[in-house]
Design a protein around this motif. Structure first.
Motif, PDB file in Angstrom:
ATOM      1  N   VAL A 101     -17.556 -11.504 -61.475  1.00 37.06           N
ATOM      2  CA  VAL A 101     -17.854 -12.567 -60.513  1.00 37.06           C
ATOM      3  C   VAL A 101     -18.457 -13.794 -61.202  1.00 37.06           C
ATOM      4  O   VAL A 101     -18.087 -14.927 -60.902  1.00 37.06           O
ATOM      5  CB  VAL A 101     -18.782 -12.051 -59.397  1.00 37.06           C
ATOM      6  CG1 VAL A 101     -19.247 -13.186 -58.502  1.00 37.06           C
ATOM      7  CG2 VAL A 101     -18.083 -10.987 -58.572  1.00 37.06           C
ATOM      8  N   ALA A 102     -19.373 -13.606 -62.123  1.00 35.38           N
ATOM      9  CA  ALA A 102     -19.999 -14.746 -62.815  1.00 35.38           C
ATOM     10  C   ALA A 102     -18.962 -15.557 -63.581  1.00 35.38           C
ATOM     11  O   ALA A 102     -19.006 -16.785 -63.601  1.00 35.38           O
ATOM     12  CB  ALA A 102     -21.097 -14.251 -63.751  1.00 35.38           C
ATOM     13  N   ARG A 109     -15.775 -15.786 -62.840  1.00 34.65           N
ATOM     14  CA  ARG A 109     -14.976 -16.517 -61.839  1.00 34.65           C
ATOM     15  C   ARG A 109     -15.749 -17.716 -61.305  1.00 34.65           C
ATOM     16  O   ARG A 109     -15.188 -18.776 -61.058  1.00 34.65           O
ATOM     17  CB  ARG A 109     -14.576 -15.589 -60.697  1.00 34.65           C
ATOM     18  CG  ARG A 109     -13.596 -14.520 -61.124  1.00 34.65           C
ATOM     19  CD  ARG A 109     -13.174 -13.741 -59.939  1.00 34.65           C
ATOM     20  NE  ARG A 109     -12.326 -14.598 -59.123  1.00 34.65           N
ATOM     21  CZ  ARG A 109     -11.116 -14.289 -58.734  1.00 34.65           C
ATOM     22  NH1 ARG A 109     -10.597 -13.149 -59.068  1.00 34.65           N
ATOM     23  NH2 ARG A 109     -10.426 -15.109 -57.989  1.00 34.65           N
ATOM     24  N   GLY A 110     -17.042 -17.538 -61.108  1.00 33.25           N
ATOM     25  CA  GLY A 110     -17.875 -18.641 -60.638  1.00 33.25           C
ATOM     26  C   GLY A 110     -17.874 -19.808 -61.597  1.00 33.25           C
ATOM     27  O   GLY A 110     -17.713 -20.963 -61.194  1.00 33.25           O
ATOM     28  N   GLN A 111     -18.037 -19.521 -62.858  1.00 27.98           N
ATOM     29  CA  GLN A 111     -18.027 -20.591 -63.873  1.00 27.98           C
ATOM     30  C   GLN A 111     -16.663 -21.260 -63.934  1.00 27.98           C
ATOM     31  O   GLN A 111     -16.562 -22.479 -64.083  1.00 27.98           O
ATOM     32  CB  GLN A 111     -18.403 -20.028 -65.245  1.00 27.98           C
ATOM     33  CG  GLN A 111     -19.875 -20.014 -65.525  1.00 27.98           C
ATOM     34  CD  GLN A 111     -20.567 -21.338 -65.288  1.00 27.98           C
ATOM     35  OE1 GLN A 111     -21.310 -21.487 -64.329  1.00 27.98           O
ATOM     36  NE2 GLN A 111     -20.342 -22.322 -66.117  1.00 27.98           N
ATOM     37  N   ASN A 126     -14.598 -21.732 -61.578  1.00 27.01           N
ATOM     38  CA  ASN A 126     -14.348 -22.560 -60.394  1.00 27.01           C
ATOM     39  C   ASN A 126     -15.439 -23.581 -60.112  1.00 27.01           C
ATOM     40  O   ASN A 126     -15.363 -24.318 -59.131  1.00 27.01           O
ATOM     41  CB  ASN A 126     -14.154 -21.658 -59.164  1.00 27.01           C
ATOM     42  CG  ASN A 126     -12.844 -20.935 -59.232  1.00 27.01           C
ATOM     43  OD1 ASN A 126     -11.796 -21.567 -59.247  1.00 27.01           O
ATOM     44  ND2 ASN A 126     -12.888 -19.624 -59.308  1.00 27.01           N
ATOM     45  N   ARG A 127     -16.444 -23.651 -60.950  1.00 24.71           N
ATOM     46  CA  ARG A 127     -17.576 -24.552 -60.731  1.00 24.71           C
ATOM     47  C   ARG A 127     -17.147 -26.014 -60.542  1.00 24.71           C
ATOM     48  O   ARG A 127     -17.609 -26.689 -59.633  1.00 24.71           O
ATOM     49  CB  ARG A 127     -18.575 -24.439 -61.877  1.00 24.71           C
ATOM     50  CG  ARG A 127     -19.830 -25.243 -61.641  1.00 24.71           C
ATOM     51  CD  ARG A 127     -20.832 -25.026 -62.785  1.00 24.71           C
ATOM     52  NE  ARG A 127     -22.023 -25.774 -62.579  1.00 24.71           N
ATOM     53  CZ  ARG A 127     -23.059 -25.395 -61.832  1.00 24.71           C
ATOM     54  NH1 ARG A 127     -23.027 -24.222 -61.234  1.00 24.71           N
ATOM     55  NH2 ARG A 127     -24.112 -26.158 -61.688  1.00 24.71           N
ATOM     56  N   VAL A 169     -15.799 -26.682 -57.135  1.00 23.31           N
ATOM     57  CA  VAL A 169     -16.885 -26.698 -56.144  1.00 23.31           C
ATOM     58  C   VAL A 169     -17.608 -28.034 -56.182  1.00 23.31           C
ATOM     59  O   VAL A 169     -17.962 -28.590 -55.144  1.00 23.31           O
ATOM     60  CB  VAL A 169     -17.864 -25.526 -56.389  1.00 23.31           C
ATOM     61  CG1 VAL A 169     -19.099 -25.655 -55.519  1.00 23.31           C
ATOM     62  CG2 VAL A 169     -17.173 -24.203 -56.152  1.00 23.31           C
ATOM     63  N   PHE A 197     -23.607 -21.347 -49.268  1.00 24.61           N
ATOM     64  CA  PHE A 197     -23.602 -20.519 -50.474  1.00 24.61           C
ATOM     65  C   PHE A 197     -23.796 -21.339 -51.746  1.00 24.61           C
ATOM     66  O   PHE A 197     -23.995 -20.768 -52.827  1.00 24.61           O
ATOM     67  CB  PHE A 197     -22.325 -19.688 -50.570  1.00 24.61           C
ATOM     68  CG  PHE A 197     -22.434 -18.363 -49.870  1.00 24.61           C
ATOM     69  CD1 PHE A 197     -23.201 -17.346 -50.406  1.00 24.61           C
ATOM     70  CD2 PHE A 197     -21.785 -18.154 -48.672  1.00 24.61           C
ATOM     71  CE1 PHE A 197     -23.323 -16.127 -49.758  1.00 24.61           C
ATOM     72  CE2 PHE A 197     -21.890 -16.943 -48.010  1.00 24.61           C
ATOM     73  CZ  PHE A 197     -22.662 -15.924 -48.556  1.00 24.61           C
ATOM     74  N   MET A 198     -23.763 -22.653 -51.642  1.00 25.84           N
ATOM     75  CA  MET A 198     -24.015 -23.479 -52.823  1.00 25.84           C
ATOM     76  C   MET A 198     -25.451 -23.302 -53.316  1.00 25.84           C
ATOM     77  O   MET A 198     -25.699 -23.299 -54.522  1.00 25.84           O
ATOM     78  CB  MET A 198     -23.708 -24.949 -52.534  1.00 25.84           C
ATOM     79  CG  MET A 198     -22.232 -25.231 -52.380  1.00 25.84           C
ATOM     80  SD  MET A 198     -21.872 -26.937 -51.932  1.00 25.84           S
ATOM     81  CE  MET A 198     -22.167 -27.755 -53.497  1.00 25.84           C
ATOM     82  N   ALA A 207     -25.995 -20.196 -55.339  1.00 25.51           N
ATOM     83  CA  ALA A 207     -25.200 -20.358 -56.558  1.00 25.51           C
ATOM     84  C   ALA A 207     -25.815 -21.404 -57.491  1.00 25.51           C
ATOM     85  O   ALA A 207     -25.263 -21.707 -58.540  1.00 25.51           O
ATOM     86  CB  ALA A 207     -23.772 -20.741 -56.201  1.00 25.51           C
ATOM     87  N   ILE A 255     -26.092 -24.621 -57.060  1.00 27.73           N
ATOM     88  CA  ILE A 255     -25.291 -25.841 -57.115  1.00 27.73           C
ATOM     89  C   ILE A 255     -25.887 -26.807 -56.109  1.00 27.73           C
ATOM     90  O   ILE A 255     -25.963 -26.511 -54.914  1.00 27.73           O
ATOM     91  CB  ILE A 255     -23.808 -25.557 -56.793  1.00 27.73           C
ATOM     92  CG1 ILE A 255     -23.223 -24.589 -57.822  1.00 27.73           C
ATOM     93  CG2 ILE A 255     -23.014 -26.855 -56.746  1.00 27.73           C
ATOM     94  CD1 ILE A 255     -21.833 -24.108 -57.496  1.00 27.73           C
TER      95      ILE A 255
END
Length: 81
Positions: A6-7, A9-11, A13-14, A17, A52-53, A56, A58
């Motif tokens: 997950v981390a 994938r998060g990076q 797609n950052r 976002v 959810f930002m 995260a 953000i």
């Protein structure tokens, strides 16, 4: 097929976002809600994404239309439930 952590994938797609709030602000400059002038599932989805930002880590940019929309949809009884 192996799904990345997950981390990771998060990076990955950052950047997407970070681009979304300005695009969304331009849409909200023309319409009261995400998909037009009526509250819809698009607003529910966008509210979840916006909320959810924070976990995260953000920062939501200071955008007038997004702030108006977020305050309005967050005040709905269903959002408070």
């Amino acid at each position: 097929y192996k799904v990345p952590h997950v981390a990771v994938r998060g990076q990955a797609n950052r950047q997407r976002v970070l681009e979304f709030p300005e695009i969304f602000d331009a849409q909200l400059a023309k319409h009261q809600y995400a998909a037009g002038n009526h509250f819809s599932v698009a607003d529910i989805t966008a509210l979840c994404a916006a909320d959810f930002m924070k976990p995260a880590k953000i920062e939501m940019p200071d955008l007038k239309n997004v702030k108006r929309w977020h305050a309005e949809v967050s005040a709905r009884p269903s959002a408070k439930a």
